[in-house]
Write a protein that holds these residues in place. Sequence first.
Motif, mmCIF file in Angstrom:
data_model
loop_
_atom_site.group_PDB
_atom_site.id
_atom_site.type_symbol
_atom_site.label_atom_id
_atom_site.label_comp_id
_atom_site.label_asym_id
_atom_site.label_seq_id
_atom_site.Cartn_x
_atom_site.Cartn_y
_atom_site.Cartn_z
ATOM 1 N N PHE A 10 0.832 -1.204 0.000
ATOM 2 C CA PHE A 10 0.000 0.000 0.000
ATOM 3 C C PHE A 10 0.870 1.258 0.000
ATOM 4 C CE2 PHE A 10 -2.174 3.330 2.429
ATOM 5 C CZ PHE A 10 -3.281 3.527 1.619
ATOM 6 N N CYS A 11 1.892 1.279 0.872
ATOM 7 C CA CYS A 11 2.796 2.443 0.937
ATOM 8 C C CYS A 11 3.552 2.619 -0.379
ATOM 9 C CB CYS A 11 3.774 2.282 2.093
ATOM 10 S SG CYS A 11 3.004 2.391 3.716
ATOM 11 N N PHE A 12 3.998 1.539 -0.973
ATOM 12 C CA PHE A 12 4.721 1.612 -2.237
ATOM 13 C C PHE A 12 3.865 2.234 -3.329
ATOM 14 C CE2 PHE A 12 5.922 -0.234 -6.335
ATOM 15 C CZ PHE A 12 7.244 0.139 -6.392
ATOM 16 N N THR A 13 2.621 1.804 -3.444
ATOM 17 C CA THR A 13 1.754 2.352 -4.482
ATOM 18 C C THR A 13 1.432 3.818 -4.217
ATOM 19 O OG1 THR A 13 -0.220 1.533 -3.343
ATOM 20 C CG2 THR A 13 0.712 0.144 -5.064
ATOM 21 N N LYS A 14 1.266 4.200 -2.960
ATOM 22 C CA LYS A 14 0.962 5.597 -2.639
ATOM 23 C C LYS A 14 2.153 6.511 -2.928
ATOM 24 C CE LYS A 14 -3.185 6.057 -1.139
ATOM 25 N NZ LYS A 14 -4.116 6.865 -1.861
ATOM 26 N N VAL A 15 3.330 6.071 -2.542
ATOM 27 C CA VAL A 15 4.506 6.926 -2.667
ATOM 28 C C VAL A 15 5.047 6.962 -4.086
ATOM 29 C CG1 VAL A 15 6.905 7.210 -1.937
ATOM 30 C CG2 VAL A 15 5.160 6.674 -0.256
ATOM 31 N N PHE A 16 5.216 5.818 -4.712
ATOM 32 C CA PHE A 16 5.916 5.767 -5.992
ATOM 33 C C PHE A 16 4.995 5.827 -7.202
ATOM 34 C CE2 PHE A 16 8.971 3.710 -3.114
ATOM 35 C CZ PHE A 16 10.003 4.610 -3.253
ATOM 36 N N LEU A 17 3.877 5.196 -7.153
ATOM 37 C CA LEU A 17 3.035 5.111 -8.341
ATOM 38 C C LEU A 17 2.060 6.272 -8.463
ATOM 39 C CD1 LEU A 17 2.321 1.281 -8.421
ATOM 40 C CD2 LEU A 17 4.093 2.563 -9.589
ATOM 41 N N SER A 18 1.637 6.850 -7.364
ATOM 42 C CA SER A 18 0.657 7.931 -7.459
ATOM 43 C C SER A 18 1.272 9.210 -8.000
ATOM 44 C CB SER A 18 0.017 8.194 -6.101
ATOM 45 O OG SER A 18 0.990 8.685 -5.199
ATOM 46 N N SER A 19 2.573 9.448 -7.783
ATOM 47 C CA SER A 19 3.200 10.678 -8.264
ATOM 48 C C SER A 19 3.395 10.672 -9.776
ATOM 49 C CB SER A 19 4.540 10.900 -7.567
ATOM 50 O OG SER A 19 5.429 9.869 -7.910
ATOM 51 N N ASN A 20 3.459 9.511 -10.406
ATOM 52 C CA ASN A 20 3.662 9.444 -11.853
ATOM 53 C C ASN A 20 2.437 9.892 -12.632
ATOM 54 O OD1 ASN A 20 6.212 8.513 -11.457
ATOM 55 N ND2 ASN A 20 5.691 6.371 -11.709
ATOM 56 N N GLY A 21 1.266 9.689 -12.097
ATOM 57 C CA GLY A 21 0.056 10.038 -12.823
ATOM 58 C C GLY A 21 -0.427 11.443 -12.531
ATOM 59 N N GLY A 22 0.232 12.162 -11.638
ATOM 60 C CA GLY A 22 -0.218 13.483 -11.233
ATOM 61 C C GLY A 22 0.344 14.581 -12.107
ATOM 62 N N ASN A 23 0.197 15.784 -11.640
ATOM 63 C CA ASN A 23 0.687 16.969 -12.319
ATOM 64 C C ASN A 23 2.220 16.958 -12.306
ATOM 65 O OD1 ASN A 23 1.279 19.505 -13.224
ATOM 66 N ND2 ASN A 23 -0.115 20.561 -11.852
ATOM 67 N N LYS A 24 2.843 17.206 -13.452
ATOM 68 C CA LYS A 24 4.303 17.158 -13.512
ATOM 69 C C LYS A 24 4.960 18.286 -12.728
ATOM 70 C CE LYS A 24 5.226 19.662 -17.807
ATOM 71 N NZ LYS A 24 5.854 19.578 -19.111
ATOM 72 N N TYR A 25 4.201 19.325 -12.389
ATOM 73 C CA TYR A 25 4.747 20.439 -11.618
ATOM 74 C C TYR A 25 4.474 20.295 -10.122
ATOM 75 C CZ TYR A 25 5.422 22.656 -16.094
ATOM 76 O OH TYR A 25 5.819 22.927 -17.370
ATOM 77 N N GLY A 26 3.744 19.252 -9.724
ATOM 78 C CA GLY A 26 3.434 19.088 -8.307
ATOM 79 C C GLY A 26 2.621 20.268 -7.814
ATOM 80 N N ASN A 27 3.016 20.830 -6.681
ATOM 81 C CA ASN A 27 2.283 21.970 -6.131
ATOM 82 C C ASN A 27 2.951 23.305 -6.457
ATOM 83 O OD1 ASN A 27 4.515 21.876 -4.529
ATOM 84 N ND2 ASN A 27 3.418 21.764 -2.595
ATOM 85 N N ARG A 28 3.914 23.313 -7.363
ATOM 86 C CA ARG A 28 4.620 24.557 -7.693
ATOM 87 C C ARG A 28 3.759 25.560 -8.432
ATOM 88 N NH1 ARG A 28 9.511 21.924 -10.651
ATOM 89 N NH2 ARG A 28 7.854 20.477 -11.097
ATOM 90 N N LEU A 29 2.643 25.109 -8.995
ATOM 91 C CA LEU A 29 1.771 26.023 -9.735
ATOM 92 C C LEU A 29 0.616 26.552 -8.886
ATOM 93 C CD1 LEU A 29 1.574 24.316 -13.234
ATOM 94 C CD2 LEU A 29 3.083 26.124 -12.450
ATOM 95 N N ASN A 30 0.646 26.264 -7.594
ATOM 96 C CA ASN A 30 -0.410 26.785 -6.737
ATOM 97 C C ASN A 30 -0.420 28.311 -6.800
ATOM 98 O OD1 ASN A 30 -0.975 24.198 -6.000
ATOM 99 N ND2 ASN A 30 -0.114 24.341 -3.944
ATOM 100 N N GLY A 31 -1.579 28.875 -7.038
ATOM 101 C CA GLY A 31 -1.728 30.319 -7.113
ATOM 102 C C GLY A 31 -1.580 30.886 -8.508
ATOM 103 N N ILE A 32 -1.331 30.045 -9.509
ATOM 104 C CA ILE A 32 -1.136 30.561 -10.869
ATOM 105 C C ILE A 32 -2.425 31.178 -11.417
ATOM 106 C CG2 ILE A 32 -1.646 28.457 -12.166
ATOM 107 C CD1 ILE A 32 0.843 29.202 -13.917
ATOM 108 N N GLU A 33 -3.562 30.703 -10.934
ATOM 109 C CA GLU A 33 -4.824 31.266 -11.416
ATOM 110 C C GLU A 33 -4.998 32.719 -10.970
ATOM 111 O OE1 GLU A 33 -5.286 29.230 -7.551
ATOM 112 O OE2 GLU A 33 -4.656 28.451 -9.482
ATOM 113 N N ASN A 34 -4.263 33.137 -9.946
ATOM 114 C CA ASN A 34 -4.337 34.526 -9.481
ATOM 115 C C ASN A 34 -3.391 35.450 -10.248
ATOM 116 O OD1 ASN A 34 -6.107 33.612 -7.490
ATOM 117 N ND2 ASN A 34 -4.430 33.215 -6.075
#
Length: 157
Positions: A26-50
Amino acid sequence: MKFIKNHKVVISLIVIYVIVFGIIGFCFTKVFLSSNGGNKYGNRLNGIENVQITDLRFNSVKEKILGNKNTNDTYFGLTGRIIKIFIEVKSETDELTVQSLLNLILDNFTEEEKKFYDFEVFVTSEKDEELYPMIAYKHCNNSSFTTTKKVGKENEK
């Protein structure tokens, strides 16, 4: 029931083994596999809509750059939090003129935009000259551009 009493140690170890490897899986899938399908910028684009930059702003800056008699062409690109600007200048353009173009670019963006976006400016010339290509970079925490110039073979000694 007699089987369970006789083999309670082995059954306990198997149950613990299954639980431990279930948690590890469970930990392996959460840590390693979930990040591959997400946003390539992670949370660095937070606030870009402003701090959105419109095509109208890019066109306005492009017109001002092309209004300079030393420029031939310019192109803008926006990737995440990086504004990329490509400028082709005439062959006789000196470094001071390029610095004034960089200042012109910064003058046409708001303070909020300058503090959110990084700027990369790629300056090329019509002809292959000693000064070009030149790259200027401004990090969102800095107030001005840092430039790098082409280094010729004479400077490598």
